[in-house]
Design a protein around this motif. Structure first.
Motif, short mmCIF file in Angstrom:
data_model
loop_
_atom_site.label_atom_id
_atom_site.label_comp_id
_atom_site.label_asym_id
_atom_site.label_seq_id
_atom_site.Cartn_x
_atom_site.Cartn_y
_atom_site.Cartn_z
N GLU A 28 0.82 -1.17 0.10
CA GLU A 28 -0.24 0.15 0.12
C GLU A 28 0.91 1.31 0.04
N ARG A 29 2.07 1.20 0.70
CA ARG A 29 2.97 2.40 0.93
C ARG A 29 3.58 2.28 -0.85
N ILE A 30 3.92 1.58 -1.32
CA ILE A 30 4.50 1.46 -2.66
C ILE A 30 3.61 2.00 -3.94
N VAL A 31 2.47 1.11 -3.84
CA VAL A 31 1.42 1.54 -4.80
C VAL A 31 0.08 1.97 -4.11
N PRO A 32 -0.10 3.08 -3.53
CA PRO A 32 -1.40 3.56 -2.83
C PRO A 32 -2.73 3.37 -3.64
N SER A 33 -2.52 3.53 -4.81
CA SER A 33 -3.62 3.45 -6.03
C SER A 33 -4.38 2.20 -6.20
N LEU A 34 -3.62 1.07 -5.56
CA LEU A 34 -4.33 -0.29 -5.91
C LEU A 34 -5.87 -0.35 -5.23
N PRO A 35 -6.56 -0.73 -6.07
CA PRO A 35 -8.00 -0.93 -5.49
C PRO A 35 -7.99 -2.10 -4.79
N LYS A 36 -9.08 -2.36 -3.72
CA LYS A 36 -9.17 -3.49 -2.97
C LYS A 36 -9.47 -4.64 -3.99
N PRO A 37 -8.89 -5.94 -3.86
CA PRO A 37 -8.84 -7.14 -4.72
C PRO A 37 -10.30 -7.75 -4.22
N ALA A 38 -10.64 -8.74 -5.31
CA ALA A 38 -11.82 -9.55 -4.82
C ALA A 38 -11.22 -10.81 -4.08
N SER A 39 -9.95 -11.19 -4.35
CA SER A 39 -9.36 -12.12 -3.49
C SER A 39 -7.97 -12.06 -3.43
N ILE A 40 -7.40 -12.76 -2.36
CA ILE A 40 -5.82 -12.83 -2.23
C ILE A 40 -5.32 -13.96 -1.82
N LYS A 41 -4.19 -14.47 -2.45
CA LYS A 41 -3.73 -15.41 -1.98
C LYS A 41 -2.25 -15.36 -1.80
N CYS A 42 -1.90 -15.77 -0.59
CA CYS A 42 -0.57 -15.45 0.04
C CYS A 42 0.40 -17.02 -0.18
N GLN A 43 1.44 -17.24 -0.69
CA GLN A 43 1.93 -18.64 -0.88
C GLN A 43 3.57 -18.41 -0.13
#
Length: 166
Positions: free
Chosen positions: A95-110
């Motif tokens: 969020e600090r690097i790319v503050p303009s990113l919209p909220k994702p529909a889903s997230i996967k952390c691997q």
């Protein structure tokens, strides 16, 4: 496998890191002027890509995705941490690097416990024959180095080894 082979295989070492995938609904715009970015000044994030843009497969029917790779140091420091906490840490840095990113529909952390080889299996030129009857050979970048050339070198070595046993 014999003891010598076992010791050789065990002497290889690998870096660890995390990858985070953010998946968006079709029609979502990710407004950045790049398809991929290598980050050098962040303790957590090393690489970010707008994956569909990077692969040149943007489509109105398929939502975009963002792929984030962490630094080796971050991966090692958080190797046994709670995945939900690690995900939040990565997201806060993102969020600090790319503050303009919209909220994702889903997230996967691997978590990649074995991400890239840091020390290849010694005394092997791209592969190791474990058994001859039946033929069992192992190879990959763990026998060379973790880049495209290392993978090709191992593949060529594997092909030659198989060819010599035909």
């Amino acid at each position: 496998i014999n003891e010598s082979q076992k010791q050789q295989l065990e002497s290889a070492s690998y870096s660890s890191r995390y990858a985070l995938g953010l998946f968006y609904e079709a029609g979502t715009r990710i407004d950045v002027p790049w398809a991929a970015q290598y980050i050098t000044d962040n303790p957590c994030i090393r690489f970010i890509s707008i994956d569909n843009k990077k692969r040149n497969i943007e489509s109105p029917e398929i939502g975009p995705s963002v792929v984030v790779h962490t630094t080796v140091t971050f991966g090692s420091e958080h190797l046994d941490s709670d995945p939900a906490e690690v995900q939040q840490l990565i997201l806060s840095h993102l969020e600090r690097i790319v503050p303009s990113l919209p909220k994702p529909a889903s997230i996967k952390c691997q978590k990649w416990r074995y991400s890239q080889v840091t020390k290849a299996v010694p005394s092997c030129l791209g592969q190791m024959i474990l058994h001859t009857q039946p033929l069992l050979i192992c190879g990959g970048d763990g026998f060379t180095c973790s880049n495209f050339d290392g993978c090709i070198d191992s593949a060529m070595s594997l092909a030659e080894a198989v060819k010599s046993h035909l």
